[in-house]
Design a protein around this motif. Structure first.
Motif, PDB file in Angstrom:
ATOM      1  N   ARG A   1       7.245   4.185   3.326  1.00  0.00           N
ATOM      2  CA  ARG A   1       6.180   3.604   2.416  1.00  0.00           C
ATOM      3  C   ARG A   1       5.500   5.329   2.221  1.00  0.00           C
ATOM      4  NH1 ARG A   1       2.828   0.610   5.555  1.00  0.00           N
ATOM      5  NH2 ARG A   1       3.440  -1.380   4.743  1.00  0.00           N
ATOM      6  N   LEU A   2       5.536   6.105   3.394  1.00  0.00           N
ATOM      7  CA  LEU A   2       4.650   7.278   3.450  1.00  0.00           C
ATOM      8  C   LEU A   2       5.453   8.022   2.252  1.00  0.00           C
ATOM      9  CD1 LEU A   2       2.749   9.475   4.092  1.00  0.00           C
ATOM     10  CD2 LEU A   2       4.319   9.799   6.236  1.00  0.00           C
ATOM     11  N   LEU A   3       6.524   8.351   2.556  1.00  0.00           N
ATOM     12  CA  LEU A   3       7.442   9.240   1.621  1.00  0.00           C
ATOM     13  C   LEU A   3       7.272   8.613   0.137  1.00  0.00           C
ATOM     14  CD1 LEU A   3      10.469   9.938   3.806  1.00  0.00           C
ATOM     15  CD2 LEU A   3       8.644  11.599   3.329  1.00  0.00           C
ATOM     16  N   LYS A   4       7.487   7.477  -0.140  1.00  0.00           N
ATOM     17  CA  LYS A   4       7.464   6.895  -1.363  1.00  0.00           C
ATOM     18  C   LYS A   4       5.957   7.146  -2.016  1.00  0.00           C
ATOM     19  CE  LYS A   4       7.559   2.494  -4.043  1.00  0.00           C
ATOM     20  NZ  LYS A   4       7.675   1.022  -4.041  1.00  0.00           N
ATOM     21  N   GLU A   5       4.940   7.047  -1.421  1.00  0.00           N
ATOM     22  CA  GLU A   5       3.643   7.246  -1.853  1.00  0.00           C
ATOM     23  C   GLU A   5       3.295   8.802  -2.066  1.00  0.00           C
ATOM     24  OE1 GLU A   5       1.217   5.301  -2.620  1.00  0.00           O
ATOM     25  OE2 GLU A   5       2.224   3.519  -2.264  1.00  0.00           O
ATOM     26  N   MET A   6       4.103   9.417  -1.371  1.00  0.00           N
ATOM     27  CA  MET A   6       3.826  10.958  -1.511  1.00  0.00           C
ATOM     28  C   MET A   6       4.448  11.334  -2.792  1.00  0.00           C
ATOM     29  SD  MET A   6       4.341  12.268   2.066  1.00  0.00           S
ATOM     30  CE  MET A   6       4.275  14.297   1.963  1.00  0.00           C
ATOM     31  N   LYS A   7       5.372  10.637  -3.392  1.00  0.00           N
ATOM     32  CA  LYS A   7       6.170  10.770  -4.591  1.00  0.00           C
ATOM     33  C   LYS A   7       5.522  10.294  -5.824  1.00  0.00           C
ATOM     34  CE  LYS A   7      10.691  11.666  -2.216  1.00  0.00           C
ATOM     35  NZ  LYS A   7      12.158  11.251  -2.215  1.00  0.00           N
ATOM     36  N   SER A   8       4.831   9.077  -5.567  1.00  0.00           N
ATOM     37  CA  SER A   8       4.433   8.382  -6.774  1.00  0.00           C
ATOM     38  C   SER A   8       2.722   8.138  -6.692  1.00  0.00           C
ATOM     39  CB  SER A   8       4.736   6.901  -6.566  1.00  0.00           C
ATOM     40  OG  SER A   8       4.535   6.324  -5.350  1.00  0.00           O
ATOM     41  N   ALA A   9       2.319   8.412  -5.654  1.00  0.00           N
ATOM     42  CA  ALA A   9       0.396   8.428  -5.880  1.00  0.00           C
ATOM     43  C   ALA A   9      -0.043   9.423  -6.599  1.00  0.00           C
ATOM     44  CB  ALA A   9      -0.066   8.471  -4.553  1.00  0.00           C
ATOM     45  N   LYS A  10      -1.113   9.010  -7.322  1.00  0.00           N
ATOM     46  CA  LYS A  10      -1.679   9.995  -8.322  1.00  0.00           C
ATOM     47  C   LYS A  10      -2.537  11.105  -7.651  1.00  0.00           C
ATOM     48  CE  LYS A  10      -1.730   7.508 -12.608  1.00  0.00           C
ATOM     49  NZ  LYS A  10      -2.831   6.677 -13.765  1.00  0.00           N
ATOM     50  N   ARG A  11      -3.318  10.554  -6.596  1.00  0.00           N
ATOM     51  CA  ARG A  11      -3.970  11.181  -5.639  1.00  0.00           C
ATOM     52  C   ARG A  11      -4.036  10.865  -4.127  1.00  0.00           C
ATOM     53  NH1 ARG A  11     -10.612  12.192  -5.803  1.00  0.00           N
ATOM     54  NH2 ARG A  11     -10.907  14.295  -4.650  1.00  0.00           N
ATOM     55  N   ILE A  12      -3.789  11.612  -3.202  1.00  0.00           N
ATOM     56  CA  ILE A  12      -3.640  11.218  -1.700  1.00  0.00           C
ATOM     57  C   ILE A  12      -4.418  11.934  -0.849  1.00  0.00           C
ATOM     58  CG2 ILE A  12      -2.018  11.119   0.149  1.00  0.00           C
ATOM     59  CD1 ILE A  12       0.359  11.106  -1.815  1.00  0.00           C
ATOM     60  N   LEU A  13      -4.949  11.053   0.095  1.00  0.00           N
ATOM     61  CA  LEU A  13      -5.774  12.075   1.001  1.00  0.00           C
ATOM     62  C   LEU A  13      -5.303  11.634   2.453  1.00  0.00           C
ATOM     63  CD1 LEU A  13      -8.494  13.221   1.983  1.00  0.00           C
ATOM     64  CD2 LEU A  13      -9.440  10.817   2.310  1.00  0.00           C
TER      65      LEU A  13
ATOM     66  N   GLY B   1      -0.084   3.273   8.896  1.00  0.00           N
ATOM     67  CA  GLY B   1       0.788   4.423   8.684  1.00  0.00           C
ATOM     68  C   GLY B   1       1.569   4.946   9.866  1.00  0.00           C
ATOM     69  N   VAL B   2       2.460   6.042   9.472  1.00  0.00           N
ATOM     70  CA  VAL B   2       3.153   6.476  10.738  1.00  0.00           C
ATOM     71  C   VAL B   2       2.567   7.014  12.185  1.00  0.00           C
ATOM     72  CG1 VAL B   2       5.140   8.045  11.462  1.00  0.00           C
ATOM     73  CG2 VAL B   2       5.113   7.103   9.082  1.00  0.00           C
ATOM     74  N   PHE B   3       1.511   7.617  11.805  1.00  0.00           N
ATOM     75  CA  PHE B   3       0.631   8.256  12.893  1.00  0.00           C
ATOM     76  C   PHE B   3      -0.587   7.549  13.255  1.00  0.00           C
ATOM     77  CE2 PHE B   3       2.733  11.701  10.210  1.00  0.00           C
ATOM     78  CZ  PHE B   3       3.362  12.354  11.419  1.00  0.00           C
ATOM     79  N   ASP B   4      -0.704   6.237  12.861  1.00  0.00           N
ATOM     80  CA  ASP B   4      -1.893   5.621  13.135  1.00  0.00           C
ATOM     81  C   ASP B   4      -2.150   5.254  14.654  1.00  0.00           C
ATOM     82  OD1 ASP B   4      -2.214   5.268  10.488  1.00  0.00           O
ATOM     83  OD2 ASP B   4      -2.167   3.108  10.422  1.00  0.00           O
ATOM     84  N   TRP B   5      -1.023   5.003  15.416  1.00  0.00           N
ATOM     85  CA  TRP B   5      -1.276   4.418  16.675  1.00  0.00           C
ATOM     86  C   TRP B   5      -0.532   5.440  17.839  1.00  0.00           C
ATOM     87  CZ3 TRP B   5      -5.434   2.320  16.318  1.00  0.00           C
ATOM     88  CH2 TRP B   5      -6.009   1.322  15.459  1.00  0.00           C
ATOM     89  N   ILE B   6      -0.022   6.646  17.305  1.00  0.00           N
ATOM     90  CA  ILE B   6       0.597   7.169  18.355  1.00  0.00           C
ATOM     91  C   ILE B   6      -0.148   8.838  18.504  1.00  0.00           C
ATOM     92  CG2 ILE B   6       3.054   6.618  17.711  1.00  0.00           C
ATOM     93  CD1 ILE B   6       3.369   9.138  16.183  1.00  0.00           C
ATOM     94  N   ALA B   7      -0.181   9.455  19.699  1.00  0.00           N
ATOM     95  CA  ALA B   7      -0.763  10.725  19.895  1.00  0.00           C
ATOM     96  C   ALA B   7       0.327  11.889  19.254  1.00  0.00           C
ATOM     97  CB  ALA B   7      -1.019  10.790  21.325  1.00  0.00           C
ATOM     98  N   SER B   8      -0.291  12.792  18.449  1.00  0.00           N
ATOM     99  CA  SER B   8       0.420  13.655  17.797  1.00  0.00           C
ATOM    100  C   SER B   8      -0.480  15.119  18.262  1.00  0.00           C
ATOM    101  CB  SER B   8       0.819  13.639  16.495  1.00  0.00           C
ATOM    102  OG  SER B   8      -0.423  13.165  15.758  1.00  0.00           O
TER     103      SER B   8
ATOM    104  N   ILE C   1      -3.973   6.691   1.036  1.00  0.00           N
ATOM    105  CA  ILE C   1      -4.845   7.521   2.103  1.00  0.00           C
ATOM    106  C   ILE C   1      -4.001   7.265   3.619  1.00  0.00           C
ATOM    107  CG2 ILE C   1      -7.059   7.585   3.394  1.00  0.00           C
ATOM    108  CD1 ILE C   1      -8.455   6.641   1.198  1.00  0.00           C
ATOM    109  N   PHE C   2      -3.656   8.417   4.275  1.00  0.00           N
ATOM    110  CA  PHE C   2      -2.904   8.383   5.587  1.00  0.00           C
ATOM    111  C   PHE C   2      -3.749   9.104   6.448  1.00  0.00           C
ATOM    112  CE2 PHE C   2       0.244   7.477   2.019  1.00  0.00           C
ATOM    113  CZ  PHE C   2       0.978   6.094   2.761  1.00  0.00           C
ATOM    114  N   SER C   3      -3.499   8.552   7.721  1.00  0.00           N
ATOM    115  CA  SER C   3      -3.931   9.300   8.836  1.00  0.00           C
ATOM    116  C   SER C   3      -2.870  10.410   9.443  1.00  0.00           C
ATOM    117  CB  SER C   3      -4.309   8.474  10.088  1.00  0.00           C
ATOM    118  OG  SER C   3      -4.301   9.175  11.434  1.00  0.00           O
ATOM    119  N   LEU C   4      -2.898  11.406   9.785  1.00  0.00           N
ATOM    120  CA  LEU C   4      -2.012  12.284  10.480  1.00  0.00           C
ATOM    121  C   LEU C   4      -2.198  12.587  11.593  1.00  0.00           C
ATOM    122  CD1 LEU C   4      -1.497  15.003   7.395  1.00  0.00           C
ATOM    123  CD2 LEU C   4      -0.375  12.717   8.049  1.00  0.00           C
ATOM    124  N   GLY C   5      -2.845  11.691  12.611  1.00  0.00           N
ATOM    125  CA  GLY C   5      -3.284  11.773  13.715  1.00  0.00           C
ATOM    126  C   GLY C   5      -4.630  12.692  14.123  1.00  0.00           C
TER     127      GLY C   5
END
Length: 218
Positions: free
Chosen positions: A117-129, A36-43, A13-17
């Motif tokens: 970590r994000l890119l790795k999970e995008m390739k290996s996770a079975k289900r991502i939110l 995650g990458v976008f957790d604490w930055i404004a996008s 599970i990842f935040s995208l801002g």
């Protein structure tokens, strides 16, 4: 995608801002197992987030694109003008000044770990939110397309826009992977806790090692 289809277990599970609000709510509901990458930055610009994914995060907060904005409490506020990102929490005043970002190297090492970590999970996770606040239908469609090229298995996008509504409103966007909701735009930080609870209830983080462990016990 309907809200009911969003419910269930996810092994990533990842935040995208677009603000810290998303990661705060994910953490509050035990859906933020790591940073995650976008957790604490404004996008604020979803189109630029799409570009980041398309570019595999090339030149993310690259020094050539940085602009020091000023002070943000005990931190230096820094903008990445290339991707329209703003950091309010990374550059502490102990090591940084308005003229020199002394901790830049350490900050980028931290983000490099999170990106990998994000890119790795995008390739290996079975289900991502992926969870995001603020974005147009057009930009959401591009996000779905971009992620479909990177994510190897199943994924869903929860997109919440703050508008002039009085409660939770579900929008029927013609996007297979995107659940579009609207929340009231009054006091978004403290005023919608019950709505976040209603949306995130029934969504669970189940890491892959836990799934394998449960299968062994069965």
């Amino acid at each position: 995608m309907e809200l009911t289809q969003l419910k269930g277990n996810y092994d990533a599970i990842f935040s995208l801002g677009d603000l810290c609000l998303t990661s705060i709510q994910l953490k509050k509901h035990n859906l933020r197992p790591y940073s995650g990458v976008f957790d604490w930055i404004a996008s604020p610009d979803l189109a630029k987030v799409n570009e980041l994914f398309e570019n595999q995060f090339l030149d993310f907060f690259a020094s050539k694109n940085l602009r020091v904005i000023g002070y943000a409490d005990d931190n230096i506020c820094v903008s990445d003008d290339g991707y329209n990102l703003v950091s309010n929490h990374d550059f502490g005043i102990e090591e940084n000044t308005l003229e020199h970002l002394g901790s830049y190297s350490d900050v980028m090492k931290k983000y490099d770990r999170r990106i990998k970590r994000l890119l790795k999970e995008m390739k290996s996770a079975k289900r991502i939110l992926f969870v995001r606040t603020e974005g147009t239908l057009q930009d959401a469609a591009v996000l779905q397309e971009v992620l479909s090229k990177i994510v190897k298995r199943d994924f869903s996008i929860l997109l919440i826009n703050h508008t002039h509504v009085s409660g939770l409103v579900e929008r029927s966007w013609p996007l297979e992977k995107v659940c579009s909701l609207e929340f009231p735009n009054k006091d978004i930080w403290e005023g919608n806790h019950d709505l976040w609870e209603a949306v995130l209830s029934g969504i669970h983080y189940k890491p892959r090692f836990m799934s394998r462990f449960l299968k062994i016990l069965q």
